[in-house]
Design a protein around this motif. Structure first.
Motif, PDB file in Angstrom:
ATOM      1  N   VAL A 123      15.240  -0.097  -9.645  1.00 34.40           N
ATOM      2  CA  VAL A 123      15.215   0.620  -8.373  1.00 34.40           C
ATOM      3  C   VAL A 123      16.150   1.806  -8.504  1.00 34.40           C
ATOM      4  N   ALA A 124      16.060   2.730  -7.549  1.00 39.14           N
ATOM      5  CA  ALA A 124      17.086   3.752  -7.393  1.00 39.14           C
ATOM      6  C   ALA A 124      18.015   3.292  -6.276  1.00 39.14           C
TER       7      ALA A 124
ATOM      8  N   LYS B  44       7.369  -1.651  -6.962  1.00 39.90           N
ATOM      9  CA  LYS B  44       7.253  -0.420  -6.184  1.00 39.90           C
ATOM     10  C   LYS B  44       8.339   0.585  -6.566  1.00 39.90           C
ATOM     11  N   ARG B  45       7.979   1.832  -6.457  1.00 39.82           N
ATOM     12  CA  ARG B  45       8.953   2.923  -6.579  1.00 39.82           C
ATOM     13  C   ARG B  45       9.821   2.885  -5.325  1.00 39.82           C
TER      14      ARG B  45
ATOM     15  N   SER C 119      23.304  -3.026  -9.477  1.00 39.06           N
ATOM     16  CA  SER C 119      23.024  -3.680 -10.764  1.00 39.06           C
ATOM     17  C   SER C 119      21.574  -3.465 -11.179  1.00 39.06           C
ATOM     18  N   LEU C 120      20.645  -3.535 -10.218  1.00 37.31           N
ATOM     19  CA  LEU C 120      19.237  -3.273 -10.523  1.00 37.31           C
ATOM     20  C   LEU C 120      19.026  -1.820 -10.940  1.00 37.31           C
ATOM     21  N   ALA C 121      19.771  -0.923 -10.312  1.00 44.69           N
ATOM     22  CA  ALA C 121      19.638   0.495 -10.650  1.00 44.69           C
ATOM     23  C   ALA C 121      20.095   0.780 -12.067  1.00 44.69           C
TER      24      ALA C 121
ATOM     25  N   GLN D  84       0.799  -1.220   0.000  1.00 49.12           N
ATOM     26  CA  GLN D  84       0.000   0.000   0.000  1.00 49.12           C
ATOM     27  C   GLN D  84       0.836   1.276   0.000  1.00 49.12           C
ATOM     28  N   ALA D  85       2.149   1.150   0.139  1.00 47.92           N
ATOM     29  CA  ALA D  85       3.010   2.330   0.203  1.00 47.92           C
ATOM     30  C   ALA D  85       3.090   3.045  -1.141  1.00 47.92           C
ATOM     31  N   HIS D  86       3.176   4.367  -1.087  1.00 47.04           N
ATOM     32  CA  HIS D  86       3.407   5.165  -2.291  1.00 47.04           C
ATOM     33  C   HIS D  86       4.808   4.922  -2.822  1.00 47.04           C
ATOM     34  N   SER D  87       5.795   4.910  -1.914  1.00 50.15           N
ATOM     35  CA  SER D  87       7.194   4.688  -2.247  1.00 50.15           C
ATOM     36  C   SER D  87       7.844   3.948  -1.092  1.00 50.15           C
ATOM     37  N   VAL D  88       9.025   3.393  -1.353  1.00 51.67           N
ATOM     38  CA  VAL D  88       9.739   2.627  -0.333  1.00 51.67           C
ATOM     39  C   VAL D  88      11.188   3.092  -0.280  1.00 51.67           C
ATOM     40  N   VAL D  89      11.678   3.260   0.941  1.00 49.58           N
ATOM     41  CA  VAL D  89      13.092   3.521   1.193  1.00 49.58           C
ATOM     42  C   VAL D  89      13.575   2.373   2.063  1.00 49.58           C
ATOM     43  N   ALA D  90      14.632   1.682   1.649  1.00 48.57           N
ATOM     44  CA  ALA D  90      14.978   0.446   2.357  1.00 48.57           C
ATOM     45  C   ALA D  90      16.453   0.125   2.247  1.00 48.57           C
TER      46      ALA D  90
END
Length: 400
Positions: A340-341, A313-314, A333-335, A292-298
């Protein structure tokens, strides 16, 4: 006598940092119970929180006294004194007793072929003698190739795989990262390897409805921050707690139960001064919050990252870079393909985080780049192995 029914499966994970191993094994176990509800599954783990997780019928756990990993990558007792060798002896005796009583047809060892502190060394040959099918389960990336090669040579992991394991299952996509080539595995070990695909987190089973009171505090769109177990997550958590959230939005921060009490209390004090920040200590399955999150920082643990990718997810990943480079290799590598960022932790501050939060950036669809068929592949392979005919009498794991 080892009878074919009910099929019995063990997952072993050493769990010295965070909750990723047990969460991954629970997802795999639930997948088996969906296709084979007659299976009995035992999780042998080192996570104190395992008693909080929801286990469906057919699944249960044995929780070992815990190790903790130091910043330089060494193991020491989490609580039981300072003698790690005494703790190893205790854990080995518990593992042996559990396996002897449960008598599994298949055992999946997570990540470490000989177990943490080589605690499976006495168990592996005895399981092989009992014709237990031994599988090594590996995440997509372990560490930098030179580090893995040095460590595997020191622990003689290749010999353990040759002698005891019939299969090596990698929960990843060789097209993204080919572990066998990166770590220059010998040909006889490569023949045992199967790339399963990543584990699609959208296949998590429904959990019982929660009554946690934090839900009432989440009353608007939010940006979610999660820092794994939390033992080394304070820098990211504190930067997020001071971030500027867009108008009409709030921040939700999950600190993890392993974050030191003083750090958790400091974050609570910051939250008390704001009306747009909710701090949560622990949630057994954060997938609903993530969805349900708008964005994720992890931080960049395997499970969290794959959950982010599964849900498209963003997300901004600030990976752990010590004692392993695994998270940095994966996230960077994903970035590069815009899934992802990613920010190196040395570059993280309030300004860089605010800049990303306010940026109009969206990820590519991960399913166009990665295989997320790991759960289906896993279920198919396990279903072939579980049915066992009645065999000869078993040798006890103790006193042989």
């Amino acid at each position: 006598m080892q009878t074919p029914y009910p099929p019995r499966l063990v997952f072993y994970s050493h769990d010295t940092m965070g909750l990723g191993h047990i969460r991954r094994n629970m997802l795999l176990a639930n997948t088996i119970l969906t296709s084979r509800p007659d299976t009995e599954i035992l999780l042998i783990n080192g996570v104190r929180e395992s008693g909080i997780f929801y286990f469906p019928k057919g699944m249960d756990s044995v929780t070992l006294p815990t190790y903790i990993k130091t910043p330089d990558g060494e193991y020491e007792p989490c609580s039981l004194g300072n003698d790690v060798h005494r703790l190893v002896e205790l854990r080995v005796s518990i593992i042996q007793a559990a396996l002897n009583a449960f008598n599994p047809h298949v055992m999946i060892v997570d990540n470490v072929p000989r177990g943490a502190m080589s605690e499976l060394n006495t168990v592996l040959p005895l399981l092989k003698q009992r014709n237990t099918h031994l599988i090594l389960g590996l995440r997509d990336i372990i560490d930098e190739p030179s580090v893995v090669q040095r460590q595997w040579k020191k622990l003689d992991n290749s010999t353990a795989i040759r002698d005891y394991y019939s299969d090596v299952w990698i929960y990843g996509d060789a097209g993204f990262y080919d572990l066998t080539r990166a770590y220059n595995l010998d040909d006889d070990i490569r023949k045992k390897v199967s790339f399963m695909g990543y584990l699609d987190a959208t296949k998590h089973p429904r959990q019982p409805k929660t009554t946690d009171n934090y839900l009432a505090a989440i009353n608007r769109p939010y940006i979610l921050c999660t820092v794994g177990g939390g033992q080394d997550g304070y820098h990211l958590a504190s930067v997020f707690a001071r971030a500027t959230f867009p108008q009409g939005m709030m921040g939700v921060l999950i600190t993890g139960t392993m974050m030191p009490a003083a750090e958790y209390e400091a974050l609570q004090k910051i939250a008390a001064q704001r009306n747009d920040l909710c701090v949560i200590r622990f949630i057994a399955n954060p997938l609903l919050l993530l969805h349900q999150a708008h964005s994720v920082v992890a931080m960049g643990g395997y499970n969290t990252t794959i959950e982010i990718l599964s849900l498209n997810k963003r997300a901004l990943i600030i990976p752990r870079v010590s004692p392993r480079q695994e998270q940095w290799i994966r996230a960077s590598s994903l970035a590069k393909v815009n899934l992802v960022a990613c920010i190196h932790p040395s570059e993280l501050n309030t300004q860089t985080l605010n800049d990303w939060i306010s940026k109009n950036w969206q990820p590519e669809n991960p399913r166009h780049y990665l295989s997320l068929d790991g759960l289906r592949t896993f279920a198919e392979k396990i279903n072939i192995l579980l049915p066992k005919p009645a065999g000869k009498a078993l040798t006890s794991l103790v006193g042989v």
